[in-house]
Design an enzyme around this catalytic site. Structure first.
Site, mmCIF file in Angstrom:
data_model
loop_
_atom_site.group_PDB
_atom_site.id
_atom_site.type_symbol
_atom_site.label_atom_id
_atom_site.label_comp_id
_atom_site.label_asym_id
_atom_site.label_seq_id
_atom_site.Cartn_x
_atom_site.Cartn_y
_atom_site.Cartn_z
ATOM 1 N N ARG A 225 0.861 -1.126 0.118
ATOM 2 C CA ARG A 225 0.164 0.120 -0.107
ATOM 3 C C ARG A 225 1.045 1.320 0.070
ATOM 4 O O ARG A 225 2.178 0.850 0.841
ATOM 5 C CB ARG A 225 -0.762 0.138 0.757
ATOM 6 C CG ARG A 225 -1.858 -0.571 0.933
ATOM 7 C CD ARG A 225 -3.012 -0.408 -0.207
ATOM 8 N NE ARG A 225 -4.053 -1.436 -0.172
ATOM 9 C CZ ARG A 225 -4.489 -2.623 -0.491
ATOM 10 N NH1 ARG A 225 -3.282 -2.926 -1.729
ATOM 11 N NH2 ARG A 225 -5.503 -3.176 -0.991
ATOM 12 N N GLU A 254 -3.804 7.520 -5.695
ATOM 13 C CA GLU A 254 -3.933 6.457 -7.213
ATOM 14 C C GLU A 254 -5.445 6.921 -7.087
ATOM 15 O O GLU A 254 -6.425 7.039 -6.721
ATOM 16 C CB GLU A 254 -3.624 4.954 -6.140
ATOM 17 C CG GLU A 254 -2.411 4.822 -5.971
ATOM 18 C CD GLU A 254 -2.580 2.625 -5.914
ATOM 19 O OE1 GLU A 254 -3.792 2.324 -5.901
ATOM 20 O OE2 GLU A 254 -1.598 2.632 -5.155
ATOM 21 N N HIS A 273 -0.461 -0.053 -9.965
ATOM 22 C CA HIS A 273 -1.358 -1.218 -8.789
ATOM 23 C C HIS A 273 -1.848 -2.400 -9.935
ATOM 24 O O HIS A 273 -3.020 -2.549 -9.271
ATOM 25 C CB HIS A 273 -2.281 -0.607 -7.894
ATOM 26 C CG HIS A 273 -2.627 -1.140 -6.899
ATOM 27 N ND1 HIS A 273 -2.471 -0.687 -5.612
ATOM 28 C CD2 HIS A 273 -2.759 -2.092 -6.400
ATOM 29 C CE1 HIS A 273 -3.152 -1.537 -4.997
ATOM 30 N NE2 HIS A 273 -3.181 -2.016 -5.221
HETATM 31 P P1 NAD Z 1 -1.598 -11.693 5.008
HETATM 32 O O1 NAD Z 1 -2.421 -10.464 6.187
HETATM 33 O O2 NAD Z 1 -1.371 -12.430 5.113
HETATM 34 O O3 NAD Z 1 -0.130 -10.925 5.667
HETATM 35 C C1 NAD Z 1 0.556 -9.262 6.182
HETATM 36 C C2 NAD Z 1 1.322 -10.307 7.176
HETATM 37 O O4 NAD Z 1 1.676 -8.449 7.972
HETATM 38 C C3 NAD Z 1 0.858 -10.460 8.296
HETATM 39 O O5 NAD Z 1 1.962 -11.881 8.587
HETATM 40 C C4 NAD Z 1 0.780 -9.700 9.068
HETATM 41 O O6 NAD Z 1 1.401 -9.789 10.966
HETATM 42 C C5 NAD Z 1 1.593 -8.490 9.082
HETATM 43 N N1 NAD Z 1 1.573 -6.839 10.024
HETATM 44 C C6 NAD Z 1 0.799 -6.381 10.370
HETATM 45 N N2 NAD Z 1 1.361 -5.744 10.881
HETATM 46 C C7 NAD Z 1 2.534 -5.665 11.175
HETATM 47 C C8 NAD Z 1 3.618 -4.457 11.092
HETATM 48 N N3 NAD Z 1 3.204 -3.175 11.837
HETATM 49 N N4 NAD Z 1 4.538 -5.080 10.635
HETATM 50 C C9 NAD Z 1 5.030 -5.461 10.179
HETATM 51 N N5 NAD Z 1 4.818 -6.949 9.501
HETATM 52 C C10 NAD Z 1 2.758 -6.847 10.238
HETATM 53 O O7 NAD Z 1 -1.786 -10.192 3.638
HETATM 54 P P2 NAD Z 1 -0.867 -10.376 2.756
HETATM 55 O O8 NAD Z 1 -2.428 -11.479 1.784
HETATM 56 O O9 NAD Z 1 -0.143 -11.393 2.108
HETATM 57 O O10 NAD Z 1 -1.184 -9.432 2.248
HETATM 58 C C11 NAD Z 1 -0.513 -8.346 2.397
HETATM 59 C C12 NAD Z 1 -1.164 -7.017 1.658
HETATM 60 O O11 NAD Z 1 -0.726 -6.689 0.396
HETATM 61 C C13 NAD Z 1 -2.623 -6.637 1.475
HETATM 62 O O12 NAD Z 1 -2.383 -5.910 3.323
HETATM 63 C C14 NAD Z 1 -2.464 -5.910 0.849
HETATM 64 O O13 NAD Z 1 -2.381 -4.458 1.235
HETATM 65 C C15 NAD Z 1 -1.548 -5.591 -0.373
HETATM 66 N N6 NAD Z 1 -1.491 -6.039 -1.416
HETATM 67 C C16 NAD Z 1 -1.391 -5.492 -2.616
HETATM 68 C C17 NAD Z 1 -1.994 -6.076 -3.622
HETATM 69 C C18 NAD Z 1 -1.698 -5.499 -5.163
HETATM 70 O O14 NAD Z 1 -2.549 -5.434 -6.703
HETATM 71 N N7 NAD Z 1 -0.068 -4.571 -5.126
HETATM 72 C C19 NAD Z 1 -3.358 -7.502 -4.080
HETATM 73 C C20 NAD Z 1 -3.012 -8.087 -3.062
HETATM 74 C C21 NAD Z 1 -2.225 -7.591 -1.291
#
Ligand code: NAD
Length: 322
Positions: A225, A254, A273
């Site tokens: 993000r 965005e 994105h």
């Molecule tokens: P997920 O929930 O499986 O993993 C997120 C991880 O972040 C978890 O392990 C959590 O413990 C950790 N976390 C939470 N707070 C934290 C902090 N303060 N410091 C460090 N780590 C922390 O989510 P995911 O499926 O791996 O997705 C991650 C992110 O990817 C989503 O939140 C989304 O914003 C982003 N995303 C982007 C796209 C894109 O098209 N660019 C698509 C899908 C997801």
């Protein structure tokens, strides 16, 4: 007999055929945003911000479905207070996003975009303009957040890097990955890749102070993000030659305004994105979201109700008050 109705509030997909088909299996109708003749029982949203005010203006909504993994555009606390379920799709694009992160890591480190520009401008012999390029087998990959996508990214990139470290306050240990504190993750990484959600805790987790802690040749990659990174500080660090490079799929605003400081920063690769996208993931996202939200409207629980615990607590409190 009337069927429950889901309304697609905003998407970039062009039609609602996939949603119609998926919801039909639960006997739920789907209408698009132009259909103002109905009172929807739930909505599907891609970009729209859903606030407490939005929910108050639509008291018939029982479910809000967010096209995607992240749900930072939805006021989940406000939804929970009003008994509205928030549903996302955390399980449709792990492979795609991890692949995109790996592509950005390699492209940034190998300076693919700048080499392309240099070559097209007649600079074929000037490869030394692109230095330094590290040997990845001697480099450290550092991840912030190792959930579904972070772990998949490690699996894809592990073979390239000499060492992998990660910061995630909630994750279990991972084989072959050193779990470290946040500042250590920032300081030791030759590449830092962000994979945590955007929350009040993680907003600007990479700010001017942390950019200053990074190795001067390090690369920052963000597919998660835009709000995780202070983009003004990142642009300034790139301009000051204080970083090797950066590659981002997400921006604080965005689409970006033409004067977004990152768009004119040197050694920055940006994509629009699209990390989530593949020919498979788009229909999968639409079908899973519509099916889960339609199911919720007819009493079939969904596996990805973001505010499940909050809704349950609200029900318990209401029962106690009776
Ligand atoms: P997920 O929930 O499986 O993993 C997120 C991880 O972040 C978890 O392990 C959590 O413990 C950790 N976390 C939470 N707070 C934290 C902090 N303060 N410091 C460090 N780590 C922390 O989510 P995911 O499926 O791996 O997705 C991650 C992110 O990817 C989503 O939140 C989304 O914003 C982003 N995303 C982007 C796209 C894109 O098209 N660019 C698509 C899908 C997801």
């Amino acid at each position: 007999m009337t069927h429950p109705i889901l309304q697609v509030l905003d998407t970039s997909y062009g039609d609602i055929t996939v949603e119609l088909e998926a919801a039909k299996a639960h006997g739920v109708d789907v209408v698009d945003r132009d259909d103002t003749s109905v009172q929807a029982d739930g909505v599907l949203v891609q970009y729209a911000q859903i606030t407490g005010e939005t929910l108050d203006a639509h008291p018939t909504w029982a479910v809000v479905g967010r096209y995607g993994v992240g749900y930072d555009t939805i006021d989940v606390a406000a939804a929970t207070e009003r008994g509205v379920a928030v549903v996302n799709v955390p399980d449709y694009c792990e492979e795609e996003v991890a692949t995109h992160a790996a592509a950005l890591v390699l492209a940034s480190v190998r300076r693919i975009r700048e080499a392309d520009t240099l070559t097209r401008a007649g600079g074929w012999p000037n490869w030394h303009d692109l230095l330094p390029v590290p040997a990845l087998s001697e480099a450290t990959l550092s991840l912030i957040g190792v959930g579904r996508i972070g772990r998949k990214t490690i699996n894809l990139l592990r073979a390239f890097f000499g060492r992998v470290v990660a910061y995630d306050p909630y994750a279990q240990p991972i084989d072959g990955v050193e779990m470290v504190d946040l500042d250590t993750a920032v300081k030791v990484g030759d590449v830092i890749s962000l994979h945590c959600p955007l929350t009040p805790d993680t907003h600007h987790i990479i700010n001017a102070d942390r950019l200053a802690m990074m190795k001067p040749h390090a690369h920052l990659v963000n597919v998660s993000r835009g709000g995780l990174v202070d983009s003004v500080a990142l642009a300034a660090a790139l301009r000051a030659n204080a970083l090797g490079g950066a590659a981002v799929d997400v921006l604080e605003c965005e689409p970006p305004s033409p004067d977004d400081p990152l768009l004119s920063a040197p050694r920055l690769t940006v994509t629009n994105h699209l990390a989530w996208y593949s020919a498979r993931s788009e229909p999968r996202l639409r079908s899973l979201l519509a099916s889960r939200c339609a199911g919720m409207l007819v009493g079939v629980d969904a596996p990805s109700v973001v505010n499940r615990a909050g809704l349950a607590a609200r029900l318990t409190t209401a029962e106690k008050a009776r």
